[in-house]
Motif scaffolding. Structure first.
Motif, PDB file in Angstrom:
ATOM      1  N   GLY A  76     105.961  40.565  55.161  1.00  0.00           N
ATOM      2  CA  GLY A  76     106.399  39.068  56.014  1.00  0.00           C
ATOM      3  C   GLY A  76     105.301  38.141  56.831  1.00  0.00           C
ATOM      4  N   LEU A 133     104.912  34.338  56.211  1.00  0.00           N
ATOM      5  CA  LEU A 133     105.866  33.900  57.062  1.00  0.00           C
ATOM      6  C   LEU A 133     104.268  32.647  56.750  1.00  0.00           C
ATOM      7  N   ASN A 134     102.830  32.832  57.404  1.00  0.00           N
ATOM      8  CA  ASN A 134     102.071  32.130  57.494  1.00  0.00           C
ATOM      9  C   ASN A 134     101.772  31.369  56.510  1.00  0.00           C
ATOM     10  N   TYR A 157     105.144  28.284  56.671  1.00  0.00           N
ATOM     11  CA  TYR A 157     104.978  27.984  57.854  1.00  0.00           C
ATOM     12  C   TYR A 157     103.769  27.936  59.250  1.00  0.00           C
ATOM     13  N   GLU A 158     103.536  28.938  59.464  1.00  0.00           N
ATOM     14  CA  GLU A 158     102.664  29.443  60.935  1.00  0.00           C
ATOM     15  C   GLU A 158     101.095  29.025  60.774  1.00  0.00           C
ATOM     16  N   ALA A 160     111.405  30.541  55.941  1.00  0.00           N
ATOM     17  CA  ALA A 160     110.112  30.609  57.657  1.00  0.00           C
ATOM     18  C   ALA A 160     111.244  31.571  58.556  1.00  0.00           C
ATOM     19  N   LEU A 185     112.361  34.870  57.537  1.00  0.00           N
ATOM     20  CA  LEU A 185     111.485  35.866  57.283  1.00  0.00           C
ATOM     21  C   LEU A 185     111.203  36.051  59.351  1.00  0.00           C
ATOM     22  N   ARG A 186     111.468  35.513  60.266  1.00  0.00           N
ATOM     23  CA  ARG A 186     111.517  35.586  61.359  1.00  0.00           C
ATOM     24  C   ARG A 186     112.386  36.774  62.050  1.00  0.00           C
ATOM     25  N   GLN A 215     111.137  40.174  60.317  1.00  0.00           N
ATOM     26  CA  GLN A 215     110.882  41.194  61.450  1.00  0.00           C
ATOM     27  C   GLN A 215     110.806  41.308  61.938  1.00  0.00           C
TER      28      GLN A 215
END
Length: 554
Positions: free
Chosen positions: A227, A231-232, A235-236, A281, A284-285, A288
């Motif tokens: 995850g 996510l990275n 988006y991050e 994203a 996914l947050r 997590q």
């Protein structure tokens, strides 16, 4: 009544057509002439066993036809109607015996099994054989004679039906009792299994849910890393994440749209993609946040899943079927408990069936006692008429309410007799001589015949052992019986034959190669000659004729 008997190629008979009438018919003839041939032939039409020896030598088959005239209300007429035979004024029975012993039967022209002829026979004819006195010594025959005289068929049928019902319930109960220990062991096992599963209380679909949770929690570290990476990448991430790259591409195309508007749809797709990336994203947050490892929850799930698998192995089924197995065992336990309740009901039913049977048997016994008292008196009177002035006959009926149940009730019936003064009354087979037994048998047959609804009665030399004045009394008894029923009597006694309303003579002739039997109806004068022969032998004298005329006149 029997109106006609046709016989073809039967034993020593080549061809006979005999007509019978109402009243008493005597059949006489020389010894060995075949006086009983008509009765033997008729017995075949009434369903008796066929024998190839009955077929006349050098012939392929024997054929017998008996015609009975019926009244509309007679039991035989009703039987024909109920069994869907033509039920006119006559009933025609036909029997054919082949040389190989096979036979065929007909009723009113319809082919039937011999058993059906046999079923109809008791409604048409009652045959009393010359060996009837031998049957008289058997207890079961004594009971049959008493029941026949009592005419309580409805009580007999009730006892037999109640016996059948009781036996059926008793059989079910005993069957349960034999399986009782096995069923109890099975019930205890089911009860233990159901309680164990009740305590575990696995819900429908819970096993699959436990498996899924266990798989997710036991792999949470891998899932978390996947995850974070996604996510990275989307988006991050600090450099070149998917969201920033799509944003940059969309800005460049927006500038290019001023030069070529056809790029506008493509740019719109990129903007939509950017929205989807941002939503992914966000999801996914959230994933997590929810995926935080909880060792306590994992342990709880592992323990329950392990327990479920252990129970499933005990029942030799997949874990996914454990919930259904639980329901199945509950149903089986309920059924067994209901079986126990049914057993209690069966016990009540058998006690009730026993009570009903005993009550029916008592009613039958009471009827037998009443009939026994009446018949005993009548037979005693007949014995005294038959030259046994001190004769006394008693039918003893002993009823035991706790005796072994039978289809005929719980009575023991015994014929007792005394024939001489000072002689104690004893069982028939211990007292009567041969001649006395013949006379007693005749008295019983005549007395019981008066109660029968059968239109025709045949007596085959039942007057054996009787002579002198007693023979005349026998003839009078049969003559009186002939006033209410058709009586056909094979006899060697002139005193009996003289009492008949009609007389048939049986004769046998031979040409050295073949033997043939003939039967003729005698005129009055021919009867005189035949009676004279019976009185004096082959030589017929004037005195014998005079005696014969006197017998006929009396």
């Amino acid at each position: 009544m029997l109106s006609q008997l046709t016989i073809r190629n039967f034993a020593v008979v080549k061809s006979l057509d005999i007509e019978f009438h109402n009243g008493m018919t005597a059949i006489t003839g020389e010894t060995g002439a075949g006086k009983s041939i008509a009765l033997d032939a008729l017995s075949l039409c009434l369903g008796s066993r066929a024998d190839a020896n009955w077929v006349r030598p050098d012939q392929e088959k024997a054929e017998i036809t008996a015609v009975f005239a019926l009244e509309d209300a007679s039991p035989a007429h009703q039987w024909l109607a109920e069994n869907e035979f033509d039920a006119d004024d006559d009933c025609v029975l036909r029997r054919v015996i082949q040389r190989d012993g096979r036979s065929k039967a007909w009723i009113n022209g319809t082919p039937v099994p011999v058993s059906q002829q046999k079923s109809l026979a008791p409604l048409l004819v009652n045959i009393h054989g010359q060996h009837e006195h031998q049957l008289l010594l058997k207890e079961e025959h004594q009971l049959t004679l008493l029941d026949s005289y009592a005419r309580h068929k409805h009580l007999l049928d009730k006892v037999q039906q109640d016996y059948k019902n009781w036996a059926s319930v008793e059989k079910q109960y005993q069957s349960y009792q034999q399986q009782k220990e096995e069923l109890e062991a099975q019930r205890q096992l089911l009860e233990y299994q159901v309680n164990e599963l009740n305590e575990f209380a696995l819900a429908d679909g819970e096993f699959e849910e436990l498996e899924q949770k266990h798989k997710r929690l036991s792999n949470s570290k891998v899932l978390l890393e996947a995850g974070v990476f996604a996510l990275n990448a989307l988006y991050e991430g600090e450099h070149n994440n998917a969201s920033s790259l799509v944003q940059s591409a969309s800005q460049r195309l927006a500038e290019a749209e001023e030069m070529d508007t056809s790029l506008s749809p493509i740019n719109q797709l990129l903007q939509q993609a950017k929205v989807h990336i941002e939503e992914a994203a966000l999801e996914l947050r959230q994933y997590q946040d929810d995926l935080e490892l909880d060792p306590g929850e994992l342990q709880i799930i592992e323990d329950r899943l392990s327990a479920a698998i252990h129970l499933a192995k005990k029942h030799q089924i997949p874990g996914s079927e454990l919930s259904q197995q639980h329901k199945k065992l509950i149903d089986e336990l309920n059924n067994l408990e209901q079986a126990g309740e049914q057993a209690e009901k069966l016990d009540e039913d058998r006690q009730q069936a026993r009570k009903i049977y005993r009550e029916s048997a008592l009613k039958l016994s009471t009827s037998r006692e009443q009939a026994a008292a009446e018949l005993s008196q009548k037979i005693s009177s007949s014995m005294q008429e038959l030259n046994m002035p001190h004769g006394r006959f008693v039918i003893q009926v002993e009823h035991d309410a706790n005796a072994r149940a039978t289809r005929q009730g719980t009575d023991e019936v015994e014929f007792l007799v005394t024939t001489n003064p000072g002689q104690p009354i004893q069982a028939l087979n211990k007292v009567a001589s041969g001649g006395e037994l013949s006379r007693i048998s005749l008295a019983i047959q005549v007395m019981t015949a008066t109660q029968k609804t059968v239109p025709t009665m045949m007596f085959d030399e039942v007057d054996v052992g009787v002579s002198g004045p007693t023979a005349s009394i026998v003839g009078s008894m049969l003559q009186a019986l002939g006033k209410s029923s058709q009586v056909i009597c094979v006899t060697h006694l002139p005193q009996v034959a003289a009492k008949a309303h009609q007389q048939l003579q049986v004769s046998k002739s031979t040409d050295g190669a073949e033997t043939e039997t003939a039967v003729i109806a005698l005129s009055k004068e021919q009867r005189v000659i035949e009676l004279a022969r019976l009185l004096g032998g082959d030589k017929v004298t004037d005195m014998a004729k005079a005696n014969a005329r006197e017998l006929l006149a009396s």
